[in-house]
Design a protein around this motif. Structure first.
Motif, PDB file in Angstrom:
ATOM      1  N   HIS A 193       0.844  -1.198   0.000  1.00  0.00           N
ATOM      2  CA  HIS A 193       0.000   0.000   0.000  1.00  0.00           C
ATOM      3  C   HIS A 193       0.878   1.247   0.000  1.00  0.00           C
ATOM      4  O   HIS A 193       1.759   1.381   0.858  1.00  0.00           O
ATOM      5  CB  HIS A 193      -0.914   0.031   1.231  1.00  0.00           C
ATOM      6  CG  HIS A 193      -1.826  -1.137   1.336  1.00  0.00           C
ATOM      7  ND1 HIS A 193      -2.947  -1.276   0.563  1.00  0.00           N
ATOM      8  CD2 HIS A 193      -1.771  -2.240   2.116  1.00  0.00           C
ATOM      9  CE1 HIS A 193      -3.559  -2.407   0.870  1.00  0.00           C
ATOM     10  NE2 HIS A 193      -2.851  -3.015   1.808  1.00  0.00           N
ATOM     11  N   ASN A 194       0.613   2.147  -0.943  1.00  0.00           N
ATOM     12  CA  ASN A 194       1.260   3.452  -1.000  1.00  0.00           C
ATOM     13  C   ASN A 194       0.201   4.523  -0.815  1.00  0.00           C
ATOM     14  O   ASN A 194      -0.981   4.297  -1.078  1.00  0.00           O
ATOM     15  CB  ASN A 194       1.944   3.677  -2.346  1.00  0.00           C
ATOM     16  CG  ASN A 194       3.098   2.728  -2.582  1.00  0.00           C
ATOM     17  OD1 ASN A 194       3.587   2.084  -1.667  1.00  0.00           O
ATOM     18  ND2 ASN A 194       3.536   2.638  -3.821  1.00  0.00           N
ATOM     19  N   PHE A 195       0.649   5.705  -0.407  1.00  0.00           N
ATOM     20  CA  PHE A 195      -0.251   6.848  -0.285  1.00  0.00           C
ATOM     21  C   PHE A 195       0.377   8.020  -1.005  1.00  0.00           C
ATOM     22  O   PHE A 195       1.532   8.362  -0.745  1.00  0.00           O
ATOM     23  CB  PHE A 195      -0.492   7.200   1.189  1.00  0.00           C
ATOM     24  CG  PHE A 195      -1.396   8.375   1.385  1.00  0.00           C
ATOM     25  CD1 PHE A 195      -2.764   8.251   1.204  1.00  0.00           C
ATOM     26  CD2 PHE A 195      -0.883   9.611   1.739  1.00  0.00           C
ATOM     27  CE1 PHE A 195      -3.612   9.340   1.375  1.00  0.00           C
ATOM     28  CE2 PHE A 195      -1.714  10.709   1.924  1.00  0.00           C
ATOM     29  CZ  PHE A 195      -3.083  10.565   1.735  1.00  0.00           C
ATOM     30  N   THR A 196      -0.376   8.636  -1.919  1.00  0.00           N
ATOM     31  CA  THR A 196       0.084   9.809  -2.653  1.00  0.00           C
ATOM     32  C   THR A 196      -0.827  10.977  -2.333  1.00  0.00           C
ATOM     33  O   THR A 196      -2.047  10.845  -2.365  1.00  0.00           O
ATOM     34  CB  THR A 196       0.104   9.542  -4.175  1.00  0.00           C
ATOM     35  OG1 THR A 196       0.982   8.443  -4.432  1.00  0.00           O
ATOM     36  CG2 THR A 196       0.577  10.769  -4.936  1.00  0.00           C
ATOM     37  N   LEU A 197      -0.224  12.114  -2.040  1.00  0.00           N
ATOM     38  CA  LEU A 197      -0.938  13.313  -1.656  1.00  0.00           C
ATOM     39  C   LEU A 197      -0.665  14.399  -2.690  1.00  0.00           C
ATOM     40  O   LEU A 197       0.482  14.633  -3.053  1.00  0.00           O
ATOM     41  CB  LEU A 197      -0.439  13.761  -0.271  1.00  0.00           C
ATOM     42  CG  LEU A 197      -1.031  14.994   0.356  1.00  0.00           C
ATOM     43  CD1 LEU A 197      -2.517  14.798   0.626  1.00  0.00           C
ATOM     44  CD2 LEU A 197      -0.292  15.294   1.658  1.00  0.00           C
ATOM     45  N   LEU A 221      -6.717  15.926  -2.975  1.00  0.00           N
ATOM     46  CA  LEU A 221      -6.945  14.482  -2.991  1.00  0.00           C
ATOM     47  C   LEU A 221      -5.761  13.720  -2.418  1.00  0.00           C
ATOM     48  O   LEU A 221      -4.613  14.130  -2.577  1.00  0.00           O
ATOM     49  CB  LEU A 221      -7.149  13.982  -4.427  1.00  0.00           C
ATOM     50  CG  LEU A 221      -8.331  14.520  -5.205  1.00  0.00           C
ATOM     51  CD1 LEU A 221      -8.247  14.038  -6.648  1.00  0.00           C
ATOM     52  CD2 LEU A 221      -9.620  14.076  -4.556  1.00  0.00           C
ATOM     53  N   GLY A 222      -6.061  12.600  -1.799  1.00  0.00           N
ATOM     54  CA  GLY A 222      -5.071  11.589  -1.463  1.00  0.00           C
ATOM     55  C   GLY A 222      -5.445  10.345  -2.253  1.00  0.00           C
ATOM     56  O   GLY A 222      -6.627  10.075  -2.489  1.00  0.00           O
ATOM     57  N   ILE A 223      -4.453   9.606  -2.701  1.00  0.00           N
ATOM     58  CA  ILE A 223      -4.709   8.386  -3.472  1.00  0.00           C
ATOM     59  C   ILE A 223      -3.977   7.232  -2.799  1.00  0.00           C
ATOM     60  O   ILE A 223      -2.750   7.265  -2.650  1.00  0.00           O
ATOM     61  CB  ILE A 223      -4.243   8.530  -4.937  1.00  0.00           C
ATOM     62  CG1 ILE A 223      -4.959   9.707  -5.590  1.00  0.00           C
ATOM     63  CG2 ILE A 223      -4.491   7.230  -5.706  1.00  0.00           C
ATOM     64  CD1 ILE A 223      -4.414  10.079  -6.954  1.00  0.00           C
ATOM     65  N   VAL A 257      -9.507   6.781  -4.040  1.00  0.00           N
ATOM     66  CA  VAL A 257      -9.340   8.233  -4.013  1.00  0.00           C
ATOM     67  C   VAL A 257     -10.018   8.781  -2.763  1.00  0.00           C
ATOM     68  O   VAL A 257     -11.172   8.464  -2.472  1.00  0.00           O
ATOM     69  CB  VAL A 257      -9.934   8.874  -5.287  1.00  0.00           C
ATOM     70  CG1 VAL A 257      -9.807  10.390  -5.230  1.00  0.00           C
ATOM     71  CG2 VAL A 257      -9.243   8.317  -6.525  1.00  0.00           C
ATOM     72  N   LEU A 258      -9.273   9.594  -2.030  1.00  0.00           N
ATOM     73  CA  LEU A 258      -9.742  10.137  -0.766  1.00  0.00           C
ATOM     74  C   LEU A 258      -9.811  11.664  -0.864  1.00  0.00           C
ATOM     75  O   LEU A 258      -8.773  12.331  -0.901  1.00  0.00           O
ATOM     76  CB  LEU A 258      -8.781   9.726   0.354  1.00  0.00           C
ATOM     77  CG  LEU A 258      -9.066  10.184   1.764  1.00  0.00           C
ATOM     78  CD1 LEU A 258     -10.384   9.609   2.272  1.00  0.00           C
ATOM     79  CD2 LEU A 258      -7.935   9.760   2.687  1.00  0.00           C
TER      80      LEU A 258
END
Length: 137
Positions: free
Chosen positions: A79-83, A102-104, A123-124
């Protein structure tokens, strides 16, 4: 990490059961290996703090993309998180700037021998706040 000025020295992002705080320059005394920013992630995957080279920074047409690895698992998938962080304008100590972004969350497939895709995305929507704060040296 890139050296583009983002217009604030502290960014806070909140969304569905997730809070992320990003300092473009890490607060406190400089530590070898932790040059650059600090990103604090609090979410369903737990609480994680990333510094320096643990944060991948890409300056793009979408703004600055910050990516961290939340979970490494080559067998079951990681799991990765991109902001997405836009440049902020007019930020002062008295007037922070609030914005939407957005955060992905990206999940890798792992070693699964069935048809499918290599990556899936959640998508957050996030509310961001850019601030100019006094940071410890």
């Amino acid at each position: 990490m890139g050296d583009q000025d983002l217009g604030a020295n502290k960014f806070t992002f909140t969304g569905d059961r997730t809070t992320v705080t990003f300092f473009p320059v890490a607060p406190g005394p400089l530590q070898v290996g932790h040059e650059g920013g600090e990103l604090i992630y609090q979410g369903l995957e737990g609480d994680h703090t990333f510094r320096g080279k643990e944060i991948t920074r890409l300056d793009s047409d979408l703004g600055t993309l910050l990516t961290v690895v939340l979970q490494i698992n080559t067998d079951a998938g990681g799991h990765n998180f991109t902001l997405l962080v836009p440049e902020a304008f007019g930020v002062t100590r008295q007037k922070p700037v609030t914005f939407g972004t957005l955060g992905i969350k990206t999940t890798t497939r792992g070693f699964i021998a069935t048809p499918g895709v290599g990556l899936t995305y959640d998508v957050l929507p996030l509310v961001g706040q850019a601030e100019d704060v006094i940071l410890p040296l």
